[in-house]
Write an enzyme that holds these catalytic residues in place. Structure first.
Site, PDB file in Angstrom:
ATOM      1  N   HIS A  22      -5.398   0.506  -2.532  1.00  0.00           N
ATOM      2  CA  HIS A  22      -5.977  -0.735  -2.026  1.00  0.00           C
ATOM      3  C   HIS A  22      -5.731  -1.852  -3.033  1.00  0.00           C
ATOM      4  O   HIS A  22      -5.796  -1.612  -4.245  1.00  0.00           O
ATOM      5  CB  HIS A  22      -7.500  -0.610  -1.832  1.00  0.00           C
TER       6      HIS A  22
ATOM      7  N   GLU B  65       0.836  -1.202   0.000  1.00  0.00           N
ATOM      8  CA  GLU B  65       0.000   0.000   0.000  1.00  0.00           C
ATOM      9  C   GLU B  65       0.867   1.245   0.000  1.00  0.00           C
ATOM     10  O   GLU B  65       1.877   1.312   0.696  1.00  0.00           O
ATOM     11  CB  GLU B  65      -0.890   0.025   1.252  1.00  0.00           C
TER      12      GLU B  65
ATOM     13  N   ASP C 192      -9.609   3.351   7.703  1.00  0.00           N
ATOM     14  CA  ASP C 192      -9.542   4.513   6.799  1.00  0.00           C
ATOM     15  C   ASP C 192     -10.476   5.622   7.283  1.00  0.00           C
ATOM     16  O   ASP C 192     -10.122   6.808   7.312  1.00  0.00           O
ATOM     17  CB  ASP C 192      -9.963   4.111   5.375  1.00  0.00           C
TER      18      ASP C 192
ATOM     19  N   HIS D 218      -4.611   6.936  -0.714  1.00  0.00           N
ATOM     20  CA  HIS D 218      -3.845   5.711  -0.512  1.00  0.00           C
ATOM     21  C   HIS D 218      -4.362   4.636  -1.457  1.00  0.00           C
ATOM     22  O   HIS D 218      -5.374   4.836  -2.136  1.00  0.00           O
ATOM     23  CB  HIS D 218      -3.860   5.258   0.958  1.00  0.00           C
TER      24      HIS D 218
END
Lengths: 166, 334
Positions: A102, A37, A113, A100
Site C-alpha cells: 500500500h 502496488e 482487500d 500486497h
C-alpha cells in the site's frame, strides 16, 4: 537467520516470519510516487516444534498480474507457482496467506482487500482453517489473520512490524 | 535419509575465510608489515660482507592452502614467511630472528619471539601476524627455530612451499579439491567447538589438514557428510595403542609425520593424555556423523550436526507435511 518477526497468537501458537522474507517484501515498498502496488502469495511451513508456523517465502508479482498505483490484480499464475513449490518441497512448503503493498505509511485494508481475503478463506485450499495477510506499507508491515468459520469469517490484526526500528 | 548437503553448503559459506586474493583488507595488512620490514632492513649488510640483506616473502598456513575459517573472536591470523638471501653459516639463526624482531618492535604493538616465528600483535587491531624467518641457504631452505633464551636455537631444514603444494595437490578434479577444503574447514569448526582453546589440548590444524588430505583418495559426489565419515574413520584408525606405565592403562597414541622436511610428528606438542582425549573425541565425532547419516528426519540430523559443529550449522525446521494440495484464488487488492 536471526531477528525473526515473531507473533504469538492466542489459541494457535507462535508464528515466525523469517528475516529474509521481511527484507524481500520491504524491497517492494511503494516509497517513490510512481511505484505501483505489488502482491503475491505467502509461503510457509507448518511446524511440529519451535513454533506453529514459519512464514519464510513468497511469490513475487507475475507478468500476468495487473499493477497500478492503488490497485493490484493477482493472477492464476501464483496458484501454479505455489503448487510447484509444494510438490518440489515434498509437501513441506505451502500456501499460508497473501501479501500486497500500500502507498501509505501504516497500512489498513480496504473493502476490496477484505473481500479478496474472504474469498481466499472460502474458496482456496490450504492446511488448517487460517490464512495470514500482510500489507506492506511505506514504514510498517501489518499482519492480519483470517479464520474460516461456518457463518462469519473472522479477520483480526495480529501484529505490526516497524521497518524503521529494524 | 537426508544427505544435508544444502545445510553443509550454507554452513561452509558462513565459516569460510576468503583467500588473500579475495580479501583486500588482510592482504593490505600483510603487505604493510612486509614493506615496513623491507624498509627497516634496507641499509643492513650480511655480516663480514658488503652484500645487502634482502628477503622474499611467501604466504603459508591456511591462507596459502585456502582452508581458513573465520576466527571466533575476530582475531585474524596472518601467516607469512620471510626467506633471507643468506646461508646458514652467514647468520646464526637466533641473531637473524632477533634482528627481525628488533626492527619490528614499535610502540603500537607487542612483538613476541616464539619458537617457530616472530609474532606481531597490535594493541588496537583485530589481527596478528606470524612471521616465520628462513634462510634461503642456496635454495636449501631452513627455518630459524627455537625460543630466544633457549639453547635449542638452530637452522632447521624446512619446506614451507612444498607443504602448501602438497596440500593443494590433493586432486586435479576441482570438485574433489573443493570438497577436501570444505571438510578441513568443518573439522576446524569441530575442533573449535569440542576442545578448549589455548594450550596444547587440541590437535593443531595442520595435523587435521594433513590427515584429511591423506584420507582424500576418494571423492564423495553425494555428500560432504559421507566424505566426513570417511575422514573421521581414517583419523580414528591412525591411532595406535600404547601402555602408560604411570597410569597403568592402555592409551591411544598418534604419530603423523609432516609430508615434507623436517618430517616431524605434527602432534609432537600433545601429551599422551591429550592424544588419548583426541582419540575419544574423534570416536564421538564418527558416531555422531554416522547417526546423522542413519537419521530419517532432517530436523533430527541437523540437531546432531549442530552438536558436532556448533550453532552456525543450520537447523532444519521440524516441519509437518501439508497434506492439502494448495489452491490459490486470483483476486483484487486496492
Amino acid at each position: 537467520m536471526t531477528n525473526e518477526w515473531e507473533i504469538e497468537v492466542h489459541g494457535y501458537g507462535l508464528v515466525r516470519i523469517s528475516k529474509s522474507l521481511i527484507e524481500h517484501l520491504l524491497s517492494y515498498r511503494q516509497i517513490n510516487s510512481s511505484a505501483a502496488e505489488s502482491g503475491g502469495v505467502l509461503i510457509g511451513k507448518h511446524l511440529n516444534s519451535n513454533g506453529t508456523l514459519l512464514i519464510d517465502d513468497y511469490t513475487p508479482p507475475q507478468p500476468s498480474d495487473r499493477q497500478g498505483r492503488y490497485e493490484y490484480y493477482r493472477s492464476d499464475d501464483h496458484n501454479r507457482l505455489v503448487q510447484k513449490i509444494w510438490q518440489e518441497s515434498q509437501r513441506k512448503s505451502t500456501y499460508v496467506g497473501l501479501w500486497h503493498t500500500h502507498a501509505e505509511p501504516i497500512p489498513n485494508y480496504s473493502s476490496v482487500d477484505k473481500r479478496d481475503w474472504n474469498i481466499a478463506l472460502n474458496k482456496s485450499m490450504y492446511e488448517g482453517d487460517r490464512l495470514f495477510y500482510f500489507i506492506v506499507g511505506q514504514t510498517h508491515i501489518r499482519c492480519w489473520m483470517g479464520t474460516k468459520r461456518a457463518v462469519f469469517n473472522k479477520i483480526e490484526l495480529i501484529g505490526e512490524y516497524n521497518a524503521n526500528l529494524a | 535419509m537426508p544427505n544435508m548437503q544444502k545445510e553443509f553448503d550454507t554452513f561452509h559459506e558462513k565459516i569460510k575465510l576468503k583467500k588473500y586474493d579475495e580479501n583486500k583488507d588482510l592482504r593490505d595488512k600483510r603487505d604493510l608489515l612486509i614493506d615496513e620490514l623491507r624498509d627497516a632492513l634496507k641499509d643492513e649488510k650480511i655480516p663480514g660482507t658488503d652484500k645487502s640483506l634482502t628477503f622474499r616473502s611467501i604466504n603459508q598456513g591456511s591462507y596459502a592452502m585456502n582452508t581458513g575459517i573465520r576466527p571466533k573472536h575476530d582475531d585474524y591470523d596472518i601467516d607469512v614467511g620471510v626467506i633471507f638471501n643468506v646461508t646458514n653459516e652467514e647468520y646464526e639463526s637466533g641473531t637473524l630472528k632477533k634482528l627481525v624482531r628488533d626492527k619490528l618492535n614499535k610502540s603500537n604493538r607487542t612483538v613476541k619471539y616464539k619458537r617457530p616465528c616472530i609474532t606481531v600483535e597490535y594493541k588496537t587491531e583485530d589481527y596478528h601476524v606470524d612471521l616465520a624467518v628462513y634462510s634461503d641457504n642456496n635454495s636449501d631452505i631452513h627455518i630459524a627455530w627455537g625460543k630466544e633464551f633457549s639453547d635449542e636455537k638452530l637452522w632447521y631444514k624446512s619446506e614451507p612451499e612444498e607443504l602448501t603444494s602438497w596440500v593443494a595437490d590433493v586432486s586435479t578434479d576441482p570438485d574433489k579439491a573443493a570438497q577436501f577444503r570444505r571438510c578441513v574447514r568443518f573439522l576446524k569448526k569441530w575442533k573449535e567447538k569440542q576442545f578448549n582453546s589455548g594450550g596444547n589440548g587440541a590437535p593443531p590444524s595442520i595435523g587435521l589438514t594433513i590427515q584429511t588430505r591423506k584420507a582424500f583418495n576418494f571423492y564423495d559426489k553425494k555428500s560432504d557428510l559421507n566424505a566426513l565419515i570417511t575422514v573421521a574413520k581414517y583419523i580414528k584408525d591412525s591411532f595406535c595403542d600404547e601402555y602408560d606405565h604411570a597410569l597403568s592403562k592402555w592409551m591411544k597414541n598418534i604419530v603423523v609425520d609432516l609430508p615434507v622436511a623436517p618430517y616431524k610428528n605434527v602432534y609432537y606438542k600433545m601429551t599422551l593424555i591429550q592424544k588419548d582425549k583426541f582419540h575419544e573425541k574423534v570416536d564421538i565425532l564418527l558416531e555422531a556423523l554416522e547417526e546423522a547419516e542413519r537419521e530419517e528426519s532432517a530436523h533430527k540430523a541437523s540437531k546432531i550436526l549442530r552438536n558436532v559443529f556448533g550453532d552456525e550449522f543450520p537447523l532444519v525446521e521440524d516441519v509437518k507435511e501439508a497434506r492439502v494440495m494448495p489452491y490459490v484464488t486470483s483476486g483484487n487488492n486496492a
